[in-house]
Design an enzyme around this catalytic site. Structure first.
Site, mmCIF file in Angstrom:
data_model
loop_
_atom_site.group_PDB
_atom_site.id
_atom_site.type_symbol
_atom_site.label_atom_id
_atom_site.label_comp_id
_atom_site.label_asym_id
_atom_site.label_seq_id
_atom_site.Cartn_x
_atom_site.Cartn_y
_atom_site.Cartn_z
ATOM 1 N N SER A 11 5.569 4.172 2.492
ATOM 2 C CA SER A 11 6.283 5.329 3.047
ATOM 3 C C SER A 11 6.712 5.074 4.490
ATOM 4 O O SER A 11 7.803 5.466 4.902
ATOM 5 C CB SER A 11 5.402 6.585 2.963
ATOM 6 N N GLY A 35 0.825 -1.204 0.000
ATOM 7 C CA GLY A 35 0.000 0.000 0.000
ATOM 8 C C GLY A 35 0.857 1.250 0.000
ATOM 9 O O GLY A 35 2.058 1.207 0.305
ATOM 10 N N CYS A 36 0.229 2.347 -0.302
ATOM 11 C CA CYS A 36 0.976 3.608 -0.416
ATOM 12 C C CYS A 36 1.448 4.094 0.951
ATOM 13 O O CYS A 36 2.633 4.378 1.139
ATOM 14 C CB CYS A 36 0.129 4.656 -1.121
ATOM 15 N N TYR A 37 0.526 4.180 1.920
ATOM 16 C CA TYR A 37 0.967 4.589 3.248
ATOM 17 C C TYR A 37 2.021 3.617 3.802
ATOM 18 O O TYR A 37 3.067 4.049 4.289
ATOM 19 C CB TYR A 37 -0.221 4.649 4.229
#
Lengths: 348, 348, 348, 348
Positions: free
Chosen positions: C155, C150-152
């Site tokens: 990061s 996932g994107c979160y």
């Protein structure tokens, strides 16, 4: 005694803006605001700017109840829907300020050509007063039905009125290049209004003389001038929430010095609180009118090409919709036109 | 009789915001607004939102003249400059609301550590009242010098005050993650505030416990709690003109249900018009407070981690600067605190 | 010979981003891209950035045809839809990179708790490899099913991996404050993604430990550390189209000098082309990674509070979705991981 | 063997954009990039998009060194500065692509009128080739000095070239309404480029036929047409970082059907990779060309008014500056014009 006002279609962007302005208006009591979609919900659930300002809720539309309890009704419905509601309100004795396009044109045929619908209340077209306040104050005062002008037309007509009424420019070679903030497309979610479609972007639509605001502009301007006005109009979509910014090009009949042109404009608008003609070399900043009922006009003369250039900025939701509607209400009720409408924009 | 108010430093963003709000304040007469850079220019040349609103101009700063004609002076100067001006105004009998950081800390040593300057008016530090209106109303009423709180501290202190004063959270394990609009960096042009540096961007600065607002927050919160408060604070720069949005994380001493936490907050702020505690599951939208003096608080409990999470939104130039300054003025003058400050935000 | 790749779900934002990147990839031939909504339409009708780049069109999904003609399939479907398609592709012998959340968690119960659905292909959960390229290169090389992170989580995991794997911080007192661009909410029009809802705004959602990305972060980080990792996670919505910007706070087990912390991070990522550990005093600018597969990390130590602060920036659609998927493809095919992924961001 | 290229003025927005594009160009070796302000600093300290892409640094300008080691030099200096540098480079045998306005006009008197300076290298004006690649390929091939076109002129000339060269429109009644992103104002910090001055705003400048790009447009278009071209040109500043969006209005000599107009445009540009004539009813989206060397053209006919309307979109820093400069370099070196320039824009 306060004006008892209601809003039909109170949860679209224009309806919500009416609520914001009416809640701060010292001479108004809001009787009801309707919303088909949000009936039962607090205004502030749908419009978080009203948290802490009001605890009122939207209602279902009940025309009898509204007409019975209101002096004046604002109809903020989509084009084609107003004409189904307004006749009933008028019949029941309400004064109405309609913010759709349904009562702006005088000619029912024009609705077929430009709006693509058959008008269902054509008898009201002659009765309705076109509510561009700076031009029609007298008629507005005694109107029972005001057709509140469109956002693009407001910016363009205010920009051209002095030039065409004073005969400065040729009526039939006018170019209007306008830009609108995204709220002009309404609150309904659509791919074209998705943040990612609009941010960092500019686009154009209804290019080539097909936008339904064209006859509205041409009729209002022709009324002011010796000859029929025709114009090319191209709308653009800007990456801002609010605002109309129009740049208007018109061929000068005779050379005119810039200061003389500016004086003509200032003289024309000397009694108009909401129209500001900027100084030589200054041009409107869109931001300076956002949230306000002001129209800022910048004037230039292109001597090389013999053209007058007028730049006009308004907030599409205020002077281009809800604010001018309230200005109309003020005029209809004998109030100072700026009552409840004199807050400045934010800057920065 | 109206309050005679002047603004020293009237052309920065905070000064201009003071003018916007004071021009609409029913109980104020603006005596003078100074600007070194723009003396002689119209307010509206520098701030195009004031076109049509006022024809007043900036003046050079003349402390004798201002002190002689004003009941109350707002000083909106950069940090380190206020302390050179405020003592003279106080001495001449003016009441002063200072919007810089120069009188917020009680301890002159702290200025060396956090602001990197030697304080030149340290005797006034004890005299000044910290003007967080919701917490210090009584002292503000009789103050002659109010130190108007910083923008970040206002958002954070309002967010944490109920929790620390009611003993809900551990005082020394607090994390504050804040974001600010670009106007927080001031009006002076710099590469960091260039449109192209900020648009579509987010950045961080003064990371790691070095921002000068940290002692201000810690002192004010420690005053409310049993133990000394320490916190980590990280500021971010957002691609918006205005606003502070703070997310605060604090470890709960004991489990608490979300509705109970919300009740605690509502009870704490039951008399505070400008603080709105949102409903369960609702969190602040920055836009809903822009241009207003409101603080919106959203409360959540992370049961898995035993943390209270508070989200706080204000407008950095209003509740975080000029608006709270006027709220302080209202309180000092026995007016309703919301006089001239009750307009809602725009939405959209 | 080029890799024959197809995209199922090619017209959402992630699918479109896959197309943009695959069209420029020197070792890929695009076999097909499907779209239920836009089958028959040119890619460039839906994605105007591809005008002049390709004249290919979307197709209806035909799994037999796609599996028969493709070496590798990217599935870019909503959560809950991928698990209906991926098993068939795997069975037909395709390698699959799935960009939904459907194969990221190992435990089918977790899907009930966090995604609120019953998993229909639970037997593949153990077989799938979590495709965070910098951490799992070896397993990715031989994977037939990669669960693209996932994107979160991308990061946050990249931001915390060095700290938890080197034992610098306590595993159970971590706070993660993240912001996302609006494209993270997908292409479907909704009131929450309307331009006027997002512009000049910041909001929060799924506050208080309920976002479905939490277990993904905790599992991946726990794998790297001695103890189980738990964290508080708050997502915010930013007024930008793209990007994830996470600020992570973790309590240090022992004091550490900033340069030592930075060295630890640099050493951890010394072979990772796409992770850049910034210099002392520098922090990520979101804009600098937009359109790229880079992750920029800024490190700070708050000595007053004994905390490590890590700031991590990626593009949610690239390193957080399509770019990392292609990086996974590169690794699975023995290519240099940066093939087709080495363009810099725009600045300004 | 690669082209040895240098950039003089490498830290302004255009210089930085040249570096971004040259670093990804397969046939170029960057010899040097100069910056007075940032000599000694890494490219990536000033342009964070280049972090991880290059470790090169800016140098002081040393013309001897640069001329001795470079085949080709890009000069990206402010207007009036290039003419002091270019003659020396030419004399030393370098080919030069100058991105300022200093060599675009043929007539030294025009520089007095429009640029307000005395030209110091007037002998080079006749020698320089106007580098609008789609129109002057042949001359560019053998040029030693290319005057790279301005951003507004590129958008406008590409939009009008087919119409004026095919004699569709009257040459002397043309209106050009253009909008530019803020990067067009350059990197230097100024109040007008402050984020808070530009965000949510639109403004106008140099209204009324005074912008220095007017003669450039008129000369280039007059060269293509039977009669002298004169036009009104109004530039607007948009709240976006990049892009030029021009709407051009020209009176048709004879009625023409829309599809015929589009065919004329397509035929004119049939060999031009970078110019895309959109389909009937489609108009450019600024976002679709950002970061690219493309020009998107939308065509409409306003039959009511007898006008051709052309909408033209480019990226001011790419097709309007650095990208076209590289396209010129490609042509001068016998490369495919699109080498290093074929990446699509981001969308969203």
């Amino acid at each position: 005694m306060k004006i008892k006002a209601s809003v039909i279609g109170g949860s679209g962007y224009t309806g919500a803006e009416l609520l914001r302005l009416l809640l701060g208006h010292p001479e108004v009591e809001i009787i009801a605001a309707t919303s088909e979609r949000y009936a039962g919900k607090l205004f502030s659930e749908i419009n978080p700017n009203l948290i802490g300002i009001t605890v009122s809720s939207y209602e279902k539309m009940d025309l009898n109840k509204i007409a019975g309890s209101s002096d004046l009704v604002f109809t903020a419905l989509p084009h084609g829907r107003s004409m189904e509601v307004v006749p009933q309100l008028i019949e029941k004795g309400c004064r109405v300020i309609d913010i759709s396009g349904d009562f702006r044109l005088k000619n029912k045929e024009a609705y077929k050509d430009w709006y693509r619908f058959e008008h269902k209340a054509a008898d009201l077209l002659q009765k309705s007063v076109y509510g561009l306040c700076e031009l029609n104050t007298k008629d507005i005062k005694k109107a029972s039905l005001v057709a509140n002008p469109g956002c693009y037309p407001t910016s363009v007509i205010l920009g051209l009125a002095p030039a065409v009424s004073r005969g400065l420019v040729f009526e039939q070679d006018i170019v209007v290049d306008s830009m609108s903030g995204v709220s002009g497309a309404g609150r309904t979610a659509a791919e074209i209004t998705h943040f990612c479609s609009c941010a960092d972007n500019v686009s154009s639509y209804k290019v080539g003389g097909v936008h339904q605001h064209i006859p509205e502009m041409e009729y209002a301007l022709s009324d002011l001038s010796e000859d029929t006005v025709t114009l090319s109009f191209t709308p653009h979509l800007l990456p801002v929430s609010r605002g109309i910014y129009s740049t208007v090009y018109a061929d000068l009949k005779n050379d005119i010095a810039l200061d003389e042109a500016i004086d003509t404009y200032r003289s024309f608008y000397k009694d108009s609180f909401f129209v500001e003609v900027l100084r030589e070399g200054e041009y409107p900043q869109l931001k300076a009118v956002i949230g306000t009922n002001f129209c800022h006009l910048g004037i230039s003369v292109d001597l090389r090409c013999g053209r007058l250039i007028i730049i006009s900025a308004i907030d599409n939701l205020v002077k281009g919709a809800a604010g001018q509607a309230i200005q109309n209400m003020n005029i209809m009720n004998g109030l100072d036109e700026k009552t409840g409408l004199d807050s400045p924009a934010l800057y920065p």
